[in-house]
Design a protein around this motif. Structure first.
Motif, mmCIF file in Angstrom:
data_model
loop_
_atom_site.group_PDB
_atom_site.id
_atom_site.type_symbol
_atom_site.label_atom_id
_atom_site.label_comp_id
_atom_site.label_asym_id
_atom_site.label_seq_id
_atom_site.Cartn_x
_atom_site.Cartn_y
_atom_site.Cartn_z
ATOM 1 N N THR A 110 0.828 -1.214 0.000
ATOM 2 C CA THR A 110 0.000 0.000 0.000
ATOM 3 C C THR A 110 0.860 1.261 0.000
ATOM 4 O O THR A 110 0.438 2.301 -0.496
ATOM 5 N N TYR A 111 2.062 1.162 0.564
ATOM 6 C CA TYR A 111 2.890 2.355 0.761
ATOM 7 C C TYR A 111 4.157 2.358 -0.103
ATOM 8 O O TYR A 111 5.079 3.124 0.148
ATOM 9 N N THR A 112 4.193 1.508 -1.118
ATOM 10 C CA THR A 112 5.347 1.543 -2.023
ATOM 11 C C THR A 112 5.188 2.718 -2.986
ATOM 12 O O THR A 112 4.077 3.205 -3.223
ATOM 13 N N GLY A 113 6.311 3.185 -3.518
ATOM 14 C CA GLY A 113 6.281 4.281 -4.484
ATOM 15 C C GLY A 113 6.156 5.657 -3.870
ATOM 16 O O GLY A 113 5.991 6.648 -4.578
ATOM 17 N N LEU A 114 6.238 5.747 -2.558
ATOM 18 C CA LEU A 114 6.102 7.040 -1.885
ATOM 19 C C LEU A 114 7.430 7.560 -1.344
ATOM 20 O O LEU A 114 7.484 8.591 -0.693
ATOM 21 N N GLY A 115 8.507 6.806 -1.588
ATOM 22 C CA GLY A 115 9.822 7.244 -1.129
ATOM 23 C C GLY A 115 10.233 6.667 0.216
ATOM 24 O O GLY A 115 11.300 6.998 0.734
ATOM 25 N N LEU A 116 9.397 5.799 0.797
ATOM 26 C CA LEU A 116 9.712 5.249 2.124
ATOM 27 C C LEU A 116 10.952 4.358 2.082
ATOM 28 O O LEU A 116 11.786 4.412 2.983
ATOM 29 N N GLY A 117 11.076 3.544 1.041
ATOM 30 C CA GLY A 117 12.249 2.678 0.913
ATOM 31 C C GLY A 117 13.536 3.470 0.953
ATOM 32 O O GLY A 117 14.483 3.120 1.666
ATOM 33 N N LYS A 118 13.559 4.571 0.220
ATOM 34 C CA LYS A 118 14.761 5.416 0.172
ATOM 35 C C LYS A 118 15.037 6.052 1.535
ATOM 36 O O LYS A 118 16.186 6.093 1.990
#
Length: 178
Positions: free
Chosen positions: A105-113
């Motif tokens: 749900t929260y991928t692609g929002l910059g959280l991984g980076k």
């Protein structure tokens, strides 16, 4: 250690160190995200951990100066987990193995980076870690692109070491010298 960050879509996320109180929520989270992604080392409900053992693992890991476990949460709900685990052996304690899982749900929002940068900054400052290693599925193009942007280099290929949805797939081994 606690940090608030704003992601894309103005989502406010708390990033903090894991405590033993998080153990059950972490196990539950891993079991859900295992079914969301083909890029993890386990599938849905395959993260089989005994609660007390996992609490002991969190306690032990939190005492290691070269290991860290972080949680990203919104309103006390885990949306990501980021870890660096390191051996306590003299010959290899300078190498940390990195792992990051973000809820679909929260991928692609910059959280991984954001989580990667938190881990790398911590690793550079802990006085022990000199190298970060990670493994990822060779088809995980977005992750590999991020890792390369952060300075990771491909160090090897583990051939056909994952069996996912009826096909054998390769794993890329990557490393970053700090």
């Amino acid at each position: 250690m606690m940090r608030n960050v704003n992601l894309k879509n103005n989502l406010n996320v708390n990033i903090r160190k894991v405590t033993t109180d998080d153990a059950q929520n972490m196990i539950d989270f891993y079991n859900v995200v295992g079914g969301e992604s083909d890029f993890l080392s386990f599938g849905a409900n395959e993260f089989k951990r005994d609660l007390l053992e996992y609490k002991d693992y969190i306690t032990t890991t939190s005492k290691e100066l070269n290991s860290i476990m972080l949680i990203a949460e919104i309103d006390s709900k885990i949306i990501g987990i980021a870890t660096i685990n390191s051996s306590q052996k003299e010959r290899t304690k300078h190498v940390g193995t990195l792992g990051i899982v973000v809820s679909e749900t929260y991928t692609g929002l910059g959280l991984g980076k954001v989580l990667m940068n938190e881990l790398l900054e911590w690793a550079r400052l802990n006085g022990i870690t000199k190298k970060i290693s990670l493994v990822t599925n060779e088809n995980n193009a977005k992750a590999i692109e991020l890792y390369k942007k952060l300075g990771f280099e491909e160090e090897g290929l583990l051939k056909l070491d994952n069996y996912i949805k009826g096909t054998y797939q390769n794993t890329v081994v990557m490393g970053l010298l700090l």
